[in-house]
Design a protein around this motif. Sequence first.
Motif, PDB file in Angstrom:
ATOM      1  N   GLY A 229       5.798-141.412 -57.506  1.00 43.93           N
ATOM      2  CA  GLY A 229       3.982-140.334 -57.648  1.00 43.93           C
ATOM      3  C   GLY A 229       3.458-140.753 -58.666  1.00 43.93           C
ATOM      4  N   SER A 230       2.050-139.947 -58.554  1.00 35.62           N
ATOM      5  CA  SER A 230       1.448-140.564 -59.687  1.00 35.62           C
ATOM      6  C   SER A 230       0.321-139.068 -59.826  1.00 35.62           C
ATOM      7  N   PHE A 231      -0.649-138.736 -60.903  1.00 36.46           N
ATOM      8  CA  PHE A 231      -0.877-137.675 -61.215  1.00 36.46           C
ATOM      9  C   PHE A 231      -2.345-138.232 -61.010  1.00 36.46           C
ATOM     10  N   ALA A 232      -2.966-137.964 -59.941  1.00 32.66           N
ATOM     11  CA  ALA A 232      -4.285-138.578 -59.271  1.00 32.66           C
ATOM     12  C   ALA A 232      -5.833-136.990 -60.218  1.00 32.66           C
ATOM     13  N   ASP A 233      -6.248-137.465 -59.993  1.00 30.81           N
ATOM     14  CA  ASP A 233      -7.807-136.771 -60.600  1.00 30.81           C
ATOM     15  C   ASP A 233      -7.437-136.064 -59.151  1.00 30.81           C
ATOM     16  N   ALA A 234      -7.165-134.006 -60.455  1.00 29.14           N
ATOM     17  CA  ALA A 234      -7.366-132.990 -59.394  1.00 29.14           C
ATOM     18  C   ALA A 234      -8.943-132.204 -58.788  1.00 29.14           C
ATOM     19  N   PRO A 235      -8.783-132.669 -57.779  1.00 25.54           N
ATOM     20  CA  PRO A 235      -9.767-131.536 -57.413  1.00 25.54           C
ATOM     21  C   PRO A 235     -10.494-130.535 -58.046  1.00 25.54           C
ATOM     22  N   VAL A 236     -11.498-129.080 -57.933  1.00 26.00           N
ATOM     23  CA  VAL A 236     -11.877-128.075 -58.921  1.00 26.00           C
ATOM     24  C   VAL A 236     -11.749-126.394 -57.550  1.00 26.00           C
ATOM     25  N   ARG A 237     -10.607-126.271 -57.855  1.00 25.82           N
ATOM     26  CA  ARG A 237     -10.204-124.431 -56.896  1.00 25.82           C
ATOM     27  C   ARG A 237     -11.684-124.653 -55.954  1.00 25.82           C
ATOM     28  N   THR A 238     -11.904-124.159 -54.582  1.00 23.21           N
ATOM     29  CA  THR A 238     -13.464-123.267 -54.338  1.00 23.21           C
ATOM     30  C   THR A 238     -13.092-122.014 -53.920  1.00 23.21           C
ATOM     31  N   GLU A 239     -12.030-121.715 -53.671  1.00 21.05           N
ATOM     32  CA  GLU A 239     -11.910-120.224 -53.083  1.00 21.05           C
ATOM     33  C   GLU A 239     -10.226-119.367 -54.064  1.00 21.05           C
ATOM     34  N   PRO A 240     -10.358-118.672 -54.210  1.00 19.15           N
ATOM     35  CA  PRO A 240     -11.479-117.529 -53.264  1.00 19.15           C
ATOM     36  C   PRO A 240     -12.821-117.346 -54.842  1.00 19.15           C
ATOM     37  N   GLY A 241     -13.484-116.613 -55.107  1.00 13.42           N
ATOM     38  CA  GLY A 241     -15.095-116.127 -55.390  1.00 13.42           C
ATOM     39  C   GLY A 241     -14.746-114.727 -55.804  1.00 13.42           C
ATOM     40  N   PRO A 242     -16.062-114.460 -55.908  1.00 12.86           N
ATOM     41  CA  PRO A 242     -16.123-113.053 -56.502  1.00 12.86           C
ATOM     42  C   PRO A 242     -16.346-111.925 -55.480  1.00 12.86           C
ATOM     43  N   GLU A 243     -15.732-112.076 -54.244  1.00 13.58           N
ATOM     44  CA  GLU A 243     -14.889-111.153 -53.968  1.00 13.58           C
ATOM     45  C   GLU A 243     -13.402-110.862 -54.295  1.00 13.58           C
ATOM     46  N   VAL A 244     -12.969-111.336 -55.100  1.00 16.06           N
ATOM     47  CA  VAL A 244     -11.654-110.109 -55.492  1.00 16.06           C
ATOM     48  C   VAL A 244     -12.012-109.754 -56.438  1.00 16.06           C
ATOM     49  N   LEU A 245     -13.278-109.495 -57.492  1.00 24.51           N
ATOM     50  CA  LEU A 245     -13.589-108.525 -58.058  1.00 24.51           C
ATOM     51  C   LEU A 245     -14.272-107.351 -57.105  1.00 24.51           C
ATOM     52  N   GLU A 246     -14.714-107.190 -55.816  1.00 21.81           N
ATOM     53  CA  GLU A 246     -14.829-106.171 -55.108  1.00 21.81           C
ATOM     54  C   GLU A 246     -13.593-105.599 -54.475  1.00 21.81           C
ATOM     55  N   THR A 247     -12.465-106.386 -54.214  1.00 17.44           N
ATOM     56  CA  THR A 247     -11.222-106.214 -53.414  1.00 17.44           C
ATOM     57  C   THR A 247     -10.297-105.224 -54.670  1.00 17.44           C
ATOM     58  N   ILE A 248     -10.587-105.338 -55.845  1.00 19.62           N
ATOM     59  CA  ILE A 248      -9.871-105.233 -57.552  1.00 19.62           C
ATOM     60  C   ILE A 248     -10.298-103.403 -56.994  1.00 19.62           C
ATOM     61  N   ALA A 249     -11.975-103.921 -57.733  1.00 23.06           N
ATOM     62  CA  ALA A 249     -12.250-102.202 -57.686  1.00 23.06           C
ATOM     63  C   ALA A 249     -12.232-100.806 -56.612  1.00 23.06           C
ATOM     64  N   THR A 250     -12.136-102.097 -55.107  1.00 21.84           N
ATOM     65  CA  THR A 250     -11.933-100.926 -54.297  1.00 21.84           C
ATOM     66  C   THR A 250     -10.171-100.547 -54.455  1.00 21.84           C
ATOM     67  N   ARG A 251      -9.711-101.691 -54.978  1.00 18.88           N
ATOM     68  CA  ARG A 251      -8.384-100.687 -55.646  1.00 18.88           C
ATOM     69  C   ARG A 251      -8.221 -99.945 -56.145  1.00 18.88           C
ATOM     70  N   VAL A 252      -8.657-100.310 -57.126  1.00 22.33           N
ATOM     71  CA  VAL A 252      -8.391 -99.260 -58.910  1.00 22.33           C
ATOM     72  C   VAL A 252      -9.007 -98.204 -58.293  1.00 22.33           C
ATOM     73  N   ALA A 253     -10.048 -98.236 -57.273  1.00 21.89           N
ATOM     74  CA  ALA A 253     -11.321 -97.017 -57.163  1.00 21.89           C
ATOM     75  C   ALA A 253     -10.588 -96.268 -56.386  1.00 21.89           C
ATOM     76  N   ASN A 254      -9.483 -96.795 -55.274  1.00 22.87           N
ATOM     77  CA  ASN A 254      -8.882 -95.580 -54.978  1.00 22.87           C
ATOM     78  C   ASN A 254      -7.737 -95.025 -55.055  1.00 22.87           C
ATOM     79  N   ARG A 255      -6.570 -95.908 -56.264  1.00 23.16           N
ATOM     80  CA  ARG A 255      -6.097 -95.045 -56.860  1.00 23.16           C
ATOM     81  C   ARG A 255      -5.920 -94.179 -58.442  1.00 23.16           C
TER      82      ARG A 255
END
Length: 955
Positions: A229-255
Amino acid sequence: MSGSLDRRSVLRLAGGTAGAAATSGWLWQAAPAHAAEASSAAREARAALDTAVFGDAGSEDAHGLVATGSTTLNGGLDQPARVLNPLETPGFWGGTLALTMACRPRGRTYVTIKLWGDDFGEEKGRLQLYAEGAQVGHFHLGAVDPLDIAGREPRTPGRFYFHTLPLPPELTEGRESVSLEIRSMGRIYPYGATSERYYYALEVPTRGVYRLYTHAEPYFDLADDEVTGSFADAPVRTEPGPEVLETIATRVANRVRGELNRTSVQGNMDYVNILARAYAMPGSEAHRSPAVPAQIVQSVDDLYRRSLTNPSVIEGNWMGASIAGQFLLQLREDLLSRLDAPLTGDPGVLNNPGFDDGHAHPTGWRTHTWSGSGTTVRDTDVTRDGGTASARITIPSSGVVGLVPHARVPVAQGSHTYTVWVRTENVTGSEGAYLDVLFFDSGGRVVGSENKAHATGGSHDWERVTVTLDTPATAVSVETQVRLRGPGTAWFDDLTLTPPSDSTYTPVIRRDAWAELLLTSREFWRRNRRWYTNQTMIVDLGIYLADRGLELLGSPDAWGEERARAYLYEAVGLTPWLGPENEDGTPTRPMGSSYHQVTRAGLTKELGYVGNYGEVQGWLALIHEVVSVFGGVRDDRLRDQLVKIAKTRAIFHHPALDADGYRTMRLETVIGWRDLVYPGKRDYDQANSWEGQTMQLAALVGDPDLTAYARQAMEDHQHFSLLLDAHLAATSAVVDRNLLSVQRDYEIVTTAPASDARLPMTPGQPDFVFADPENAVVAVKHGDEILYASLYWRARWGVNRLARIHHIDVHGIERSATVWTDVRYVPDGRVAVEPDWVNWEFNVGADAPIPPGGFPPPGETPHQAFAGQELPLAAAPDDVPEQPAGQETPFVGRAAFYRCQYGPYLIAMNTTTSRTYTLATRGFGASTDLVTGDRVGGSAELRVRPGTTVVLRRR
């Protein structure tokens, strides 16, 4: 030195050579007979002695394969393989593969397994090697690993990888072939405190086993037709995005919201820590909320009371009770004003009697509905006599609703007066608003009946409601409830409990109780300091915080900030670590007077390079935060050391693919002496861990290079994925505490000044050699080729002449190997004999519930192939107290000089400060010195000066 030596035999030299004194010891292999080799001959020497192809009938027959509980398949890149299956009734052991393979009758023989890098999952268990019926190596953290440990993520997506183990020379001496066996087994949980919690059944097939090779050299050249096998040029991840910050903010706020409105004492101090941090965060619901200092006081008071009867409150936590000191640093003005009051829960002391503390709900009180429906709130608009709040109960139509204190108050015999102030509006029920006093015996049963004192009905301003009661003979505690029966609204404020004039109550003052708690914590842990670096940081941070708390409490036992900070200096390697202290404060110096917890190069120092547990950025962030942010102390020397450690760690983050095949960087764990999870975590500036997550240290210290490393994660679009991993890791107080600062850290890192630095192992970055003689570890970047080598490899009890290698070639093919090295050392005249253990290669201490060598595996316990081998002890510095042979120390297994040859690399390292050794290149071939760039001939002799390293790469 000529002549073949046994693996761990010791030769005492009558005369010095290359600067070694007469007391030097050698564990040295014979040099090749010829000074140079032709290229074809060299490759032939590096070829496999034998190759078994699993799933290929001809190869299996030729090797006499006996397969039990195994099936064949076409696996990665359509290559034949076998998997080992669980038993019909799953147990720890599963299927096996037994075969005979060629070996070297004299000298060393290695065994390498070929595995597909996309197979993953801890449930796939492990593969353990046996030779001539004996187990080769140990299950857990032995010098020789299992053949395979299935991990949570793919090891090398899209490629095969190769893992090499050494066989004891005694097993193959005089033989042309050796019987080998691969046994499958379930996963283990290293922290399991019982055998049942440690060993897990194998319930699914293992990874595919593709090939097994035997070879004479540590590194063998793959055949031209080997599919990798080979280590081909790897693509760059496309997701998740900034919505993770909102998910975490909601979790923290609820806590935070949940903790703010808690109606009982929070015994988990990590949750209280969330509130303490949120208190200073604008935009947080807890920002400057009076519920926060009130809950901190309640929780620390409770911690003190629990510590009086349960020593584990302090002794079972490496930071002890020092969190109280942190709270005092964080909220000093708000807490200092409460210190001279009686402790919560003292006899006759009501908790939050004016309802001033709290958020939407008064702290320390819970709502109880006996019938109907209604609401209870903390009302900051209606108060009495300068208070900040009252409790309001509203019933729309009918029912009985009230507020009940979360804890009963101890009460003595005698006549006590109970009072509350009540205000009403449109109260028309039969009983209206009232105070209800209930007594309880030692079993928690109500004594007698309710004792009600009613306010006037209708609508009126504040009215004093009072009742005087004799404490029943069997009562030991009292509960003061406020209730409303029937429609209307009632406000309650300023409850009091007045004891009789001849009361003998002796309340405990909070200042005194907290000082006792912190002093007990500090004194215990300074006498029980740990010596692994990450543990040292935890314990010494606790000592520092405990003393800072004592100082703020005005305790005469406080040392003062500067002396307390000296412990942190020891923990991060700025000054020698002096170990646990005697009762009078005298350090015991178990490692002498010159042992540092961090090497000069910036790595944590234990028994070689540390992977996961060496990734201490979370603790570095907390040290900086406690000293500089909470404590307001500027210490550039300390800050610079924290940054240095973090930047050195960056060398051990290498390019890889994530579980989805995207480009990433990973923590180097293959050569980590306390690691057993391969591959390491995705890691740029800081790995997700129990004590922190990406960006924390970079955001706190503001170093441009660390900021750049954090931004590299963003450029690879791994940042949000890492944060999502942290979010999904667990639902716990520690995870929520770490996530609390994510939004702040993200904003700082994305806007702060950054350099143009990249992680050193990033493709396209300059070539380099990193060498740390104190840890005997080397990291090399040569074009797209990466080599990590730990020369001081799990040598707990003596010099074992084993090194650990992780090699990634220009095609991305990865090899991990445990290999023989040649060493010189200064002997102390003793040897440790390796015991016949197969689980752990170490003892865990007489006070642990685990037997020496760990729990024996289910069924018949196999014998250890290396049992009985003698490990010569290297001499410790003169001022180190002598330890019994067979006891782990950082000195007994550390050699003075290492010579390690692996593939195109020849490494020589001098770990001493005063001796010079000679490296002979005879037999290696013409090479380039990667440190100096010089060309080196095939029969050169190089002087390796004290504290220096030579890395040659064959041309």
